[in-house]
Design a protein around this motif. Sequence first.
Motif, PDB file in Angstrom:
ATOM      1  N   LEU A 155       0.833  -1.189   0.000  1.00 27.00           N
ATOM      2  CA  LEU A 155       0.000   0.000   0.000  1.00 27.00           C
ATOM      3  C   LEU A 155       0.871   1.243   0.000  1.00 27.00           C
ATOM      4  O   LEU A 155       1.947   1.277   0.591  1.00 27.00           O
ATOM      5  N   SER A 156       0.366   2.276  -0.656  1.00 28.23           N
ATOM      6  CA  SER A 156       1.044   3.564  -0.623  1.00 28.23           C
ATOM      7  C   SER A 156       0.759   4.242   0.708  1.00 28.23           C
ATOM      8  O   SER A 156      -0.103   3.810   1.492  1.00 28.23           O
ATOM      9  N   ASP A 157       1.447   5.331   0.983  1.00 31.68           N
ATOM     10  CA  ASP A 157       1.208   6.068   2.222  1.00 31.68           C
ATOM     11  C   ASP A 157      -0.227   6.586   2.283  1.00 31.68           C
ATOM     12  O   ASP A 157      -0.859   6.572   3.344  1.00 31.68           O
ATOM     13  N   LYS A 158      -0.730   7.044   1.153  1.00 31.21           N
ATOM     14  CA  LYS A 158      -2.103   7.539   1.110  1.00 31.21           C
ATOM     15  C   LYS A 158      -3.085   6.419   1.452  1.00 31.21           C
ATOM     16  O   LYS A 158      -4.043   6.608   2.211  1.00 31.21           O
ATOM     17  N   GLN A 159      -2.877   5.256   0.867  1.00 26.80           N
ATOM     18  CA  GLN A 159      -3.773   4.121   1.111  1.00 26.80           C
ATOM     19  C   GLN A 159      -3.724   3.676   2.573  1.00 26.80           C
ATOM     20  O   GLN A 159      -4.752   3.366   3.178  1.00 26.80           O
ATOM     21  N   LYS A 160      -2.545   3.649   3.143  1.00 26.04           N
ATOM     22  CA  LYS A 160      -2.405   3.275   4.557  1.00 26.04           C
ATOM     23  C   LYS A 160      -3.162   4.255   5.448  1.00 26.04           C
ATOM     24  O   LYS A 160      -3.828   3.858   6.415  1.00 26.04           O
ATOM     25  N   ASP A 161      -3.045   5.533   5.121  1.00 21.90           N
ATOM     26  CA  ASP A 161      -3.732   6.549   5.912  1.00 21.90           C
ATOM     27  C   ASP A 161      -5.246   6.349   5.854  1.00 21.90           C
ATOM     28  O   ASP A 161      -5.941   6.449   6.874  1.00 21.90           O
ATOM     29  N   PHE A 162      -5.765   6.034   4.671  1.00 24.58           N
ATOM     30  CA  PHE A 162      -7.205   5.828   4.531  1.00 24.58           C
ATOM     31  C   PHE A 162      -7.649   4.590   5.314  1.00 24.58           C
ATOM     32  O   PHE A 162      -8.677   4.602   5.992  1.00 24.58           O
ATOM     33  N   TRP A 163      -6.884   3.541   5.232  1.00 25.53           N
ATOM     34  CA  TRP A 163      -7.217   2.292   5.924  1.00 25.53           C
ATOM     35  C   TRP A 163      -7.310   2.513   7.446  1.00 25.53           C
ATOM     36  O   TRP A 163      -8.197   1.999   8.107  1.00 25.53           O
ATOM     37  N   LEU A 164      -6.409   3.346   7.969  1.00 28.00           N
ATOM     38  CA  LEU A 164      -6.336   3.538   9.412  1.00 28.00           C
ATOM     39  C   LEU A 164      -7.309   4.585   9.938  1.00 28.00           C
ATOM     40  O   LEU A 164      -7.790   4.483  11.073  1.00 28.00           O
TER      41      LEU A 164
ATOM     42  N   GLY B  79      -4.411   4.784  -7.453  1.00 28.81           N
ATOM     43  CA  GLY B  79      -4.516   3.850  -6.344  1.00 28.81           C
ATOM     44  C   GLY B  79      -5.757   4.029  -5.501  1.00 28.81           C
ATOM     45  O   GLY B  79      -5.861   3.446  -4.417  1.00 28.81           O
ATOM     46  N   LYS B  80      -6.732   4.801  -5.987  1.00 32.45           N
ATOM     47  CA  LYS B  80      -7.940   5.059  -5.197  1.00 32.45           C
ATOM     48  C   LYS B  80      -8.742   3.781  -4.958  1.00 32.45           C
ATOM     49  O   LYS B  80      -9.257   3.562  -3.865  1.00 32.45           O
ATOM     50  N   THR B  81      -8.882   2.950  -5.982  1.00 32.82           N
ATOM     51  CA  THR B  81      -9.795   1.810  -5.897  1.00 32.82           C
ATOM     52  C   THR B  81      -9.131   0.550  -5.347  1.00 32.82           C
ATOM     53  O   THR B  81      -9.797  -0.274  -4.711  1.00 32.82           O
ATOM     54  N   TYR B  82      -7.843   0.366  -5.565  1.00 34.15           N
ATOM     55  CA  TYR B  82      -7.175  -0.880  -5.185  1.00 34.15           C
ATOM     56  C   TYR B  82      -7.400  -1.222  -3.709  1.00 34.15           C
ATOM     57  O   TYR B  82      -7.719  -2.360  -3.361  1.00 34.15           O
ATOM     58  N   LEU B  83      -7.260  -0.227  -2.848  1.00 24.48           N
ATOM     59  CA  LEU B  83      -7.442  -0.473  -1.418  1.00 24.48           C
ATOM     60  C   LEU B  83      -8.838  -1.006  -1.109  1.00 24.48           C
ATOM     61  O   LEU B  83      -9.027  -1.820  -0.201  1.00 24.48           O
ATOM     62  N   ASP B  84      -9.812  -0.583  -1.899  1.00 24.34           N
ATOM     63  CA  ASP B  84     -11.204  -0.928  -1.606  1.00 24.34           C
ATOM     64  C   ASP B  84     -11.516  -2.407  -1.818  1.00 24.34           C
ATOM     65  O   ASP B  84     -12.494  -2.921  -1.262  1.00 24.34           O
ATOM     66  N   TYR B  85     -10.704  -3.102  -2.601  1.00 25.74           N
ATOM     67  CA  TYR B  85     -10.927  -4.537  -2.764  1.00 25.74           C
ATOM     68  C   TYR B  85     -10.778  -5.262  -1.414  1.00 25.74           C
ATOM     69  O   TYR B  85     -11.390  -6.306  -1.185  1.00 25.74           O
ATOM     70  N   PHE B  86      -9.997  -4.686  -0.531  1.00 20.82           N
ATOM     71  CA  PHE B  86      -9.792  -5.258   0.796  1.00 20.82           C
ATOM     72  C   PHE B  86     -10.713  -4.597   1.828  1.00 20.82           C
ATOM     73  O   PHE B  86     -11.203  -5.247   2.743  1.00 20.82           O
ATOM     74  N   ARG B  87     -10.961  -3.320   1.650  1.00 23.61           N
ATOM     75  CA  ARG B  87     -11.822  -2.601   2.590  1.00 23.61           C
ATOM     76  C   ARG B  87     -13.276  -3.083   2.481  1.00 23.61           C
ATOM     77  O   ARG B  87     -13.963  -3.217   3.497  1.00 23.61           O
ATOM     78  N   ILE B  88     -13.753  -3.328   1.265  1.00 22.64           N
ATOM     79  CA  ILE B  88     -15.116  -3.819   1.092  1.00 22.64           C
ATOM     80  C   ILE B  88     -15.299  -5.138   1.843  1.00 22.64           C
ATOM     81  O   ILE B  88     -16.310  -5.353   2.522  1.00 22.64           O
ATOM     82  N   ALA B  89     -14.316  -6.035   1.694  1.00 19.85           N
ATOM     83  CA  ALA B  89     -14.396  -7.324   2.404  1.00 19.85           C
ATOM     84  C   ALA B  89     -14.468  -7.112   3.908  1.00 19.85           C
ATOM     85  O   ALA B  89     -15.281  -7.744   4.615  1.00 19.85           O
ATOM     86  N   LYS B  90     -13.647  -6.224   4.428  1.00 19.76           N
ATOM     87  CA  LYS B  90     -13.642  -5.940   5.867  1.00 19.76           C
ATOM     88  C   LYS B  90     -14.980  -5.380   6.331  1.00 19.76           C
ATOM     89  O   LYS B  90     -15.536  -5.797   7.359  1.00 19.76           O
TER      90      LYS B  90
END
Length: 406
Positions: free
Chosen positions: A3-12, A28-39
């Motif tokens: 994850l990029s720094d931006k993605q890590k910040d959003f996750w946390l 990289g806006k959507t990539y993180l969401d493949y994991f966030r949606i599951a969560k």
Amino acid sequence: MKLSDKQKDFWLHANNRWNVKSGATRSGKTYLDYFRIAKKIRACRGLGLIVLLGNTKGTLERNILDPMREIYGPGMVGTISSNNTVRLFGRKVYALGADKKNQVARIQGSAIEYCYGDEITTWAEEVFTMLKSRLSTSNSCFDGTCNPDQPNHWFKKFLDSDADIYHQHYTIDDNPFLDPAFVENLKKEYAGTIYFNRYILGQWTRAEGAIYKRFAGSPDKYLMPLVEAKKRSYRYINIGVDFGGNKSKHTFVAGGMPANYSEYCALMSERHEPEDPQTLEKQLIDFVRRVILNFGHVDYIYCDNVESVLIRGIRGAMTKAQLTSIPVRDARKDAIVDRIRCAVSLQGRSRFWFTEQALTVKVALEQAVWDESKQDDVRLDDGSSDIDTLDAMEYTYERDIKRLIG
């Protein structure tokens, strides 16, 4: 999972009622969401519906479900059924298009516990207004992404409001995993257009001035001699037809593409004053024959689908002219902004051409400007420019946009 720094910040830290990422494409806006949606789905307590909203069900499959299926497998990520639901991680999820306000009747009146939104700026505003009243459970929340649009877009106004929003802005340089050469080429392709501001810098920018600025600045750069175009032996040659009326003209454009779709060339074009249907049919038959004489073949004719009577006449004329091997079909008429973006991208990559037999295309591209009186991205259509020729040209390649700029 890198994850990029931006993605890590959003996750946390994205734990608000509304959690939104907006900005550049491929950032990289959507990539993180493949994991966030599951969560998020796994955390739902059954207090309300789980919903995925996108421009259409097709874009949801392509942008969200297909990539998630590759990560988790078809057992965890199903396909959208005929009743607009999909099984995700053992849960029933509604998957709906949001481009038209009547698309969401199935969830109207229901509480929504979790909603994910893709391509929010392409939605009908009424859908979003309804969604706000449906996030009514104690733990309801929304995650979503979008590319920026006009600065007065209804969703931009929401992002600037005092609602409970966690909002991240992305530029293309926020994605450290992209090939630097790809990023540099993309920046060159969109230089000088609204697409640079929106898709590179992630800015909410108004569409104004010339649409094809790079082309209008040096059109001769895109001129291919007719003799060279003949040598290219284009594998696919289509003709687009836009019908005149109300001060506009009938327009024909023949466009060629090689087997690998590495470029597009406007081979020949014409404009004609509207007369009787028989004259139109003769003019088009003559045009088809000259295209075949110069370039060897025509694969399809795509016509503006609002004139079904004229299209039936053209089909009959083609039969009489013994040109039945060339199908006459309705143009698909995809979103004009997508057709424009394709031409802009091809011009930026030096993969767009016209010949001296397609000078009406040259003039139309030079004249095209945005309608600054509109809130959406709309070409000015007041008779001062030839958008009919642009429509006809776009009919020849709109079905192949993904291949041309993929």
